[in-house]
Design a protein around this motif. Structure first.
Motif, PDB file in Angstrom:
ATOM      1  N   PRO A  87       9.321  13.776  22.591  1.00  0.00           N
ATOM      2  CA  PRO A  87       9.497  13.558  21.317  1.00  0.00           C
ATOM      3  C   PRO A  87      10.051  14.725  20.470  1.00  0.00           C
ATOM      4  CG  PRO A  87       7.427  13.327  22.161  1.00  0.00           C
ATOM      5  CD  PRO A  87       8.159  13.647  23.217  1.00  0.00           C
ATOM      6  N   TYR A  88      10.059  15.948  20.876  1.00  0.00           N
ATOM      7  CA  TYR A  88      10.675  16.943  19.971  1.00  0.00           C
ATOM      8  C   TYR A  88      12.271  16.894  20.251  1.00  0.00           C
ATOM      9  CZ  TYR A  88       6.526  19.478  18.623  1.00  0.00           C
ATOM     10  OH  TYR A  88       5.265  20.019  17.854  1.00  0.00           O
ATOM     11  N   ILE A  89      12.682  16.573  21.438  1.00  0.00           N
ATOM     12  CA  ILE A  89      13.854  16.388  21.657  1.00  0.00           C
ATOM     13  C   ILE A  89      14.762  15.095  20.692  1.00  0.00           C
ATOM     14  CG2 ILE A  89      15.821  15.409  23.258  1.00  0.00           C
ATOM     15  CD1 ILE A  89      14.251  17.080  25.487  1.00  0.00           C
ATOM     16  N   CYS A  90      14.182  14.159  20.606  1.00  0.00           N
ATOM     17  CA  CYS A  90      14.330  12.835  19.954  1.00  0.00           C
ATOM     18  C   CYS A  90      14.336  13.340  18.328  1.00  0.00           C
ATOM     19  CB  CYS A  90      13.272  11.964  20.098  1.00  0.00           C
ATOM     20  SG  CYS A  90      13.467  11.002  21.866  1.00  0.00           S
ATOM     21  N   LEU A  91      13.355  13.977  17.940  1.00  0.00           N
ATOM     22  CA  LEU A  91      13.351  14.433  16.677  1.00  0.00           C
ATOM     23  C   LEU A  91      14.366  15.431  16.260  1.00  0.00           C
ATOM     24  CD1 LEU A  91       9.472  15.219  15.725  1.00  0.00           C
ATOM     25  CD2 LEU A  91      10.840  13.256  15.039  1.00  0.00           C
ATOM     26  N   ALA A  92      14.809  16.201  17.165  1.00  0.00           N
ATOM     27  CA  ALA A  92      16.022  17.191  16.776  1.00  0.00           C
ATOM     28  C   ALA A  92      17.291  16.478  16.938  1.00  0.00           C
ATOM     29  CB  ALA A  92      16.049  18.388  17.885  1.00  0.00           C
ATOM     30  N   GLY A 125      -0.068  15.959  15.434  1.00  0.00           N
ATOM     31  CA  GLY A 125       0.117  17.080  16.019  1.00  0.00           C
ATOM     32  C   GLY A 125       1.502  17.649  16.398  1.00  0.00           C
ATOM     33  N   LEU A 126       2.200  16.513  16.492  1.00  0.00           N
ATOM     34  CA  LEU A 126       3.854  17.162  16.689  1.00  0.00           C
ATOM     35  C   LEU A 126       4.469  17.705  15.688  1.00  0.00           C
ATOM     36  CD1 LEU A 126       5.164  13.841  18.464  1.00  0.00           C
ATOM     37  CD2 LEU A 126       4.593  15.942  19.623  1.00  0.00           C
ATOM     38  N   LEU A 129       7.043   5.651  23.078  1.00  0.00           N
ATOM     39  CA  LEU A 129       8.125   6.034  23.811  1.00  0.00           C
ATOM     40  C   LEU A 129       9.318   5.337  22.978  1.00  0.00           C
ATOM     41  CD1 LEU A 129       7.032   6.625  27.439  1.00  0.00           C
ATOM     42  CD2 LEU A 129       7.594   8.514  25.745  1.00  0.00           C
ATOM     43  N   THR A 130       9.351   4.024  23.206  1.00  0.00           N
ATOM     44  CA  THR A 130      10.356   3.430  22.630  1.00  0.00           C
ATOM     45  C   THR A 130      10.631   3.876  21.194  1.00  0.00           C
ATOM     46  OG1 THR A 130       9.294   1.319  22.181  1.00  0.00           O
ATOM     47  CG2 THR A 130      10.298   1.484  23.988  1.00  0.00           C
ATOM     48  N   ALA A 131       9.759   3.947  20.230  1.00  0.00           N
ATOM     49  CA  ALA A 131       9.775   4.470  18.988  1.00  0.00           C
ATOM     50  C   ALA A 131      10.513   5.798  18.703  1.00  0.00           C
ATOM     51  CB  ALA A 131       8.535   4.637  18.197  1.00  0.00           C
ATOM     52  N   CYS A 132      10.227   6.690  19.910  1.00  0.00           N
ATOM     53  CA  CYS A 132      10.857   8.134  19.922  1.00  0.00           C
ATOM     54  C   CYS A 132      12.513   7.836  20.151  1.00  0.00           C
ATOM     55  CB  CYS A 132      10.283   9.044  20.989  1.00  0.00           C
ATOM     56  SG  CYS A 132       8.727   9.566  20.541  1.00  0.00           S
ATOM     57  N   LEU A 133      12.759   6.824  21.180  1.00  0.00           N
ATOM     58  CA  LEU A 133      14.352   6.849  21.585  1.00  0.00           C
ATOM     59  C   LEU A 133      14.991   6.060  20.317  1.00  0.00           C
ATOM     60  CD1 LEU A 133      13.872   5.321  25.120  1.00  0.00           C
ATOM     61  CD2 LEU A 133      14.558   7.481  24.493  1.00  0.00           C
ATOM     62  N   LEU A 134      14.186   5.395  19.644  1.00  0.00           N
ATOM     63  CA  LEU A 134      14.866   4.840  18.392  1.00  0.00           C
ATOM     64  C   LEU A 134      15.309   5.616  17.324  1.00  0.00           C
ATOM     65  CD1 LEU A 134      15.695   1.999  17.091  1.00  0.00           C
ATOM     66  CD2 LEU A 134      13.136   1.721  16.055  1.00  0.00           C
ATOM     67  N   PHE A 135      14.314   6.782  17.262  1.00  0.00           N
ATOM     68  CA  PHE A 135      14.565   7.710  16.198  1.00  0.00           C
ATOM     69  C   PHE A 135      15.847   8.498  16.529  1.00  0.00           C
ATOM     70  CE2 PHE A 135      10.268   7.094  14.301  1.00  0.00           C
ATOM     71  CZ  PHE A 135      10.558   7.258  13.075  1.00  0.00           C
ATOM     72  N   ALA A 136      15.923   8.711  17.839  1.00  0.00           N
ATOM     73  CA  ALA A 136      16.996   9.461  18.461  1.00  0.00           C
ATOM     74  C   ALA A 136      18.275   8.675  18.343  1.00  0.00           C
ATOM     75  CB  ALA A 136      16.824   9.662  20.167  1.00  0.00           C
ATOM     76  N   ALA A 137      18.167   7.173  18.397  1.00  0.00           N
ATOM     77  CA  ALA A 137      19.534   6.661  18.189  1.00  0.00           C
ATOM     78  C   ALA A 137      19.728   6.379  16.730  1.00  0.00           C
ATOM     79  CB  ALA A 137      19.432   5.446  18.887  1.00  0.00           C
TER      80      ALA A 137
END
Length: 260
Positions: free
Chosen positions: A25-30, A179-180, A202-210
């Motif tokens: 999650p933190y990698i995807c947010l970054a 918490g994140l 998890l797919t939502a995190c990947l969507l934010f990264a893309a």
């Protein structure tokens, strides 16, 4: 002051949980933040939705409003369910039962509208040759990832809260999500959640990264400023006297318009 995790919570958090629910999650947010800065600095002319309405508009006429309306409702429901603690809604006089019933049925309507619109947009892209040929790599990544995220969310809601016994994700998934952002990740909160909710997260995190590398960036360019924009005043440009025509009749002077 940071909360000290309990021994039980610390013992139940494995390395896989730390990877899935903290590191990724933190990698995807970054990537989400840095990617938007990079995209804005390097590709401002590509900061659009790249509409293809001129090529085909019949499917777009129904699919786009359904998708966007459903998406707005889904986002609003996620904000209430994930960001706002249940103690706040109870303090506002909304019981947990009332919230659960409203969230399930309103979310189901929004999800069906979003899936229907997304299905029409995907079918339009696959069945219309000109649009299919204009589909780039970012679209080939975006549409399957967005479809998987939406379908997993609807399936999780239907399996556990519509046809199942019910699952209170506000006590697990919401705690992990909040918490994140306060830099106090609690991976143990979501580690015990049902698999469908975990896959949806998890797919939502990947969507934010893309997000920054796809047409989703046009969300930040919504023409909200048009609501407060002043009216444009048009005046006639001064024209010379009417010139005679071949038949001897004077030609009426017609002024062109320009924006003041």
């Amino acid at each position: 002051m940071n909360a000290v995790p309990s021994p039980l919570a610390a013992a139940s958090t494995s390395g896989a949980d730390l990877l899935l629910w903290v590191a990724i999650p933190y990698i995807c947010l970054a990537v989400f933040v840095v990617g938007h800065v990079w995209r804005y600095r390097q590709d401002q002319f590509g900061w659009t939705s790249r509409t293809s309405q001129l090529l085909e508009h019949r499917w777009l006429r129904w699919g786009s409003p359904l998708f966007h309306l459903g998406a707005f409702m889904v986002i609003a429901g996620h904000v209430v369910g994930l960001v706002i603690p249940d103690s706040w809604t109870e303090a506002a006089g909304i019981s947990e039962h009332a919230y659960h019933i409203t969230a399930v049925w309103a979310g189901s309507v929004a999800g069906v509208a979003m899936v229907t619109g997304l299905g029409m947009l995907c079918a339009r892209r696959l069945l219309t040759r000109q649009i299919r040929l204009g589909t780039d790599c970012s679209d080939k990544l975006l549409f399957p990832l967005l479809s998987a995220t939406v379908l997993l969310g609807i399936t999780a809601t239907a399996a556990h809260n519509v046809f199942g016994p019910g699952y209170d994700y506000r006590a697990t998934v919401s705690v992990w999500f909040r918490g994140l952002f306060v830099l106090q990740p609690q991976p143990e909160a979501i580690a015990g959640a049902p698999l469908l909710f975990q896959l949806h997260a998890l797919t939502a995190c990947l969507l934010f990264a893309a997000w920054p590398f796809t047409r989703l960036v046009h969300v930040w360019s919504a023409p909200v400023g048009y609501l407060a924009r002043p009216y444009l005043v048009y005046r006639r440009r001064a024209t010379p006297a009417a010139a005679p025509t071949a038949a001897g009749r004077p030609r009426s002077a017609s002024g062109s318009r320009r924006a003041a």
